[in-house]
Write a protein that holds these residues in place. Structure first.
Motif, PDB file in Angstrom:
ATOM      1  N   THR A 114       0.810  -1.221   0.000  1.00 29.03           N
ATOM      2  CA  THR A 114       0.000   0.000   0.000  1.00 29.03           C
ATOM      3  C   THR A 114       0.841   1.268   0.000  1.00 29.03           C
ATOM      4  O   THR A 114       0.340   2.349  -0.318  1.00 29.03           O
ATOM      5  CB  THR A 114      -0.919   0.018   1.238  1.00 29.03           C
ATOM      6  N   HIS A 115       2.125   1.156   0.367  1.00 30.42           N
ATOM      7  CA  HIS A 115       2.994   2.337   0.381  1.00 30.42           C
ATOM      8  C   HIS A 115       3.514   2.679  -1.013  1.00 30.42           C
ATOM      9  O   HIS A 115       3.952   3.800  -1.244  1.00 30.42           O
ATOM     10  CB  HIS A 115       4.179   2.105   1.314  1.00 30.42           C
ATOM     11  N   LYS A 177       1.764  -1.406  -7.332  1.00 26.61           N
ATOM     12  CA  LYS A 177       1.632  -1.894  -5.968  1.00 26.61           C
ATOM     13  C   LYS A 177       1.784  -3.404  -5.844  1.00 26.61           C
ATOM     14  O   LYS A 177       1.716  -3.943  -4.728  1.00 26.61           O
ATOM     15  CB  LYS A 177       0.256  -1.488  -5.406  1.00 26.61           C
ATOM     16  N   ASP A 178       1.979  -4.093  -6.942  1.00 25.84           N
ATOM     17  CA  ASP A 178       2.021  -5.557  -6.904  1.00 25.84           C
ATOM     18  C   ASP A 178       3.199  -6.059  -6.074  1.00 25.84           C
ATOM     19  O   ASP A 178       4.296  -5.483  -6.105  1.00 25.84           O
ATOM     20  CB  ASP A 178       2.130  -6.133  -8.316  1.00 25.84           C
ATOM     21  N   GLN A 290      -1.876   4.784   6.047  1.00 26.31           N
ATOM     22  CA  GLN A 290      -2.900   5.753   6.362  1.00 26.31           C
ATOM     23  C   GLN A 290      -3.382   6.429   5.089  1.00 26.31           C
ATOM     24  O   GLN A 290      -2.592   6.843   4.260  1.00 26.31           O
ATOM     25  CB  GLN A 290      -2.346   6.801   7.332  1.00 26.31           C
ATOM     26  N   ARG A 291      -4.692   6.514   4.945  1.00 22.24           N
ATOM     27  CA  ARG A 291      -5.251   7.170   3.772  1.00 22.24           C
ATOM     28  C   ARG A 291      -4.916   8.651   3.822  1.00 22.24           C
ATOM     29  O   ARG A 291      -5.237   9.345   4.782  1.00 22.24           O
ATOM     30  CB  ARG A 291      -6.764   6.956   3.727  1.00 22.24           C
ATOM     31  N   MET A 292      -4.273   9.136   2.761  1.00 29.26           N
ATOM     32  CA  MET A 292      -3.847  10.530   2.740  1.00 29.26           C
ATOM     33  C   MET A 292      -4.951  11.409   2.164  1.00 29.26           C
ATOM     34  O   MET A 292      -5.598  11.047   1.180  1.00 29.26           O
ATOM     35  CB  MET A 292      -2.565  10.677   1.921  1.00 29.26           C
ATOM     36  N   ASN A 372       9.905  -0.874   4.655  1.00 27.66           N
ATOM     37  CA  ASN A 372       9.139  -0.246   3.588  1.00 27.66           C
ATOM     38  C   ASN A 372      10.102   0.148   2.476  1.00 27.66           C
ATOM     39  O   ASN A 372      10.793   1.162   2.585  1.00 27.66           O
ATOM     40  CB  ASN A 372       8.407   0.987   4.129  1.00 27.66           C
ATOM     41  N   PRO A 373      10.191  -0.649   1.386  1.00 24.83           N
ATOM     42  CA  PRO A 373      11.146  -0.326   0.306  1.00 24.83           C
ATOM     43  C   PRO A 373      10.920   1.049  -0.308  1.00 24.83           C
ATOM     44  O   PRO A 373      11.875   1.734  -0.652  1.00 24.83           O
ATOM     45  CB  PRO A 373      10.908  -1.448  -0.711  1.00 24.83           C
TER      46      PRO A 373
END
Length: 593
Positions: A114-115, A177-178, A290-292, A372-373
């Motif tokens: 998701t990031h 996002k895959d 978190q939804r921005m 988180n890459p």
């Protein structure tokens, strides 16, 4: 019910495993960990092999670029464009295969990071890609005008590049996002090939744009009185006339004004594909993203200052490009103007960054240390690309200090170069600390607990009894703890009532509450909005030809013309990319606040 042979064997195996684990003194059997370690070996091997393949492709492509740039015998522009076209074609085949396989397996539940591939990032790359396609149309028009003396590859390349751009943007919108878990070895080679293909296209654009800037720079040096520096132009203009001449001249100038957008598109695509490559085979944690949301309330001061800086930048760039090279006096005047403008802006940005860091230091929120890459790559790019401008700045500082004679306008170069180093150092700290902060998801009870902890000496029993009575605390209304003369009281009301409630409390205690509430977020949003617009402002001058590192002439005298030009041509693309990447990171920080 009697157990079958399979059940007895399973029970026996489980018993053996349990007894072995117990004898080792561990509640878990180490067998699965060994299997996981064995399973990770081929994945690590595939990662190493694919990275080496990509590096070899990149090195070979850079050698072709260098050979064309220095007019090596036997290597022409046709050979270079053939190589780039072949690499794009291979990437197109892989992307078509991946998209087709994903469509066939669309019913399967696939893990997502998701990031990665934020919507605003995909929107930015779409905008840059659209301008890249316009650039391709200009190149096709340029080829048609000089068709008599240009090879067919110079017409095929922009067409292939446009097709490659359209499909790649579609691919990144659908699959950035895959987290790939099948055909992992093959996919590693396909993704890393795509990464380095885009890097080679970026290097090709940088080289073309740098040669154009260098030709203009050589023509300007004579007006500043540096007659001992050669002004022989090194270009690759076709050996025939264009028809019609006016249209071809307009297209040729338009191409170089569009190159900055093409350069940003290629590097953004490379970074998104690199995150996709790092995510192959990764175990993704639960959704923590978190939804921005983009909020415009309460940022009037930061936006007004930032827009003022942007308007001033546009005015400075226009005046600079009009007057630089016209005469010695005009060139010195516009260089002085640019240095004074940049010094003022960098001072304001440094002060804003320091204020933001100070606010974070007073905040008690924990840091998000999860793997988180995408976030790690953002931080690495900030520091790595900042080194480009640091290299130029240290060269300018050394030239100013060591030069035997310095014209008056060159002394402004010293504080300017120092501030470039300091401002980027501060801004990197602010951005990296911002993106590593946990989101403001704490409950109102926890926020109240922090306030009571600061304001009251013996707070444990007090807070327990307070929450035990069922009181509700928070900025949305309800009972709020109030401290006056060491006593806790309950005061209903909202924000205004809470502010009145804290009158008379020691300054440090009230300051803690303000930093936990809306005031802290409002100040940070203003700082972030201001820095975002300032980074856009500082991206414009070097991207569109306003480069005092070229034009003041002092560094060429100290270091020599060719060494300094090599330094600037190598470092300037990273400096330009730093500003657009910092602006993108600040936009993400703003949406999270």
């Amino acid at each position: 019910m009697p157990e079958g042979p399979g059940a007895s064997r399973s029970a026996s195996s489980a018993s053996d495993g349990a007894s072995w684990s117990g004898s080792a003194g561990s509640p878990q059997c180490p067998g699965p960990r060994r299997g996981a370690a064995r399973a990770s070996v081929p994945q690590k091997l595939a990662e190493v092999l694919s990275s080496q393949y990509g590096l070899n492709v990149f090195v070979a492509g850079l050698l072709f670029l260098l050979a064309w740039a220095v007019h090596a015998s036997g290597v022409g522009k046709r050979d270079l464009l053939c190589l780039l076209t072949a690499l794009m074609l291979l990437q197109l085949l892989w992307m078509l295969w991946y998209v087709g396989r994903s469509y066939a397996q669309r019913r399967l539940i696939r893990p997502k990071d998701t990031h990665a591939g934020a919507r605003w990032l995909r929107g930015s790359i779409t905008l840059f890609a659209a301008i890249t396609i316009i650039l391709g149309c200009f190149k096709i028009g340029y080829f048609i005008g000089f068709a008599e003396c240009l090879s067919a590859t110079e017409g095929v390349f922009p067409v292939m590049h446009a097709v490659h751009t359209v499909l790649q943007v579609y691919f990144l919108w659908g699959h950035a996002k895959d987290v790939i878990q099948s055909f992992k070895t093959l996919e590693r080679f396909g993704v890393i090939h795509s990464v380095f293909t885009n890097l080679l296209l970026w290097a090709n654009s940088v080289l073309n744009e740098s040669k154009h800037q260098l030709n203009e720079h050589k023509a300007r040096l004579a007006t500043l009185g540096f007659g001992n520096i050669t002004i022989a132009l090194d270009d690759h203009t076709p050996p025939c006339n264009c028809t019609p001449p006016g249209l071809c001249s307009a297209i040729a100038h338009g191409i170089y004004y569009l190159y900055p957008f093409n350069i940003e598109y290629q590097i953004l695509a490379s970074t998104m594909l690199y995150v996709l490559w790092k995510n192959i085979g990764r175990n993704v944690d639960g959704p923590r993203h978190q939804r921005m949301q983009l909020k415009f309330n309460g940022v009037l001061a930061g936006s007004a200052l930032g827009l003022t800086a942007l308007a001033a930048t546009i005015a400075v760039v226009v005046v600079y490009l009009i007057h630089i090279g016209r005469s010695k006096s005009k060139s010195e005047s516009v260089l002085t103007m640019f240095y004074l403008y940049a010094i003022t802006l960098l001072l304001l940005m440094g002060a804003a960054g320091l204020l933001g860091i100070r606010i974070y230091r007073l905040d008690e929120r924990a840091l998000d240390e999860s793997k988180n890459p995408a976030r790690k790559l953002d931080a690495d790019l900030l520091v790595g690309t900042a080194s480009g401008s640091w290299l130029i700045s240290w060269g300018s500082i050394l030239a100013t200090v060591c030069a035997e004679t310095c014209p008056p306008y060159t002394w402004y170069n010293l504080p300017y170069s120092i501030l470039v180093i300091v401002e980027k150092y501060i801004q990197n700290l602010f951005i990296i600390e911002s993106v590593h902060r946990e989101p403001d998801g704490l409950s109102e009870a926890i926020q109240t607990l922090r306030v009571v902890t600061v304001c009251s000496g013996d707070d444990t029993a007090l807070v327990a009894s307070y929450f035990g009575r069922g009181a509700v605390a928070g900025p949305q209304g309800g009972a709020v703890p109030r401290v006056g003369n060491g006593n806790l009281c309950l005061q209903p009301g909202g924000k205004e009532e809470r502010e009145r409630c804290w009158e008379g409390v020691p300054g440090s205690a009230c300051h803690s509450w303000l930093l936990q509430g809306d005031t802290k977020r409002r100040v940070l949003r203003n700082i972030t909005a201001f820095l975002f617009l300032c980074n856009i402002s500082l991206w414009i001058p070097p991207a569109f030809g306003c480069r005092p590192e070229y034009d003041n002439g002092l560094e060429e005298i100290v270091f020599g013309f060719e060494p300094w030009i090599i330094v600037v041509n190598l470092a300037m693309p990273f400096s330009i990319f730093y500003r657009i990447h910092a602006a993108a990171s600040l936009f993400e920080v703003y949406c999270k606040l």
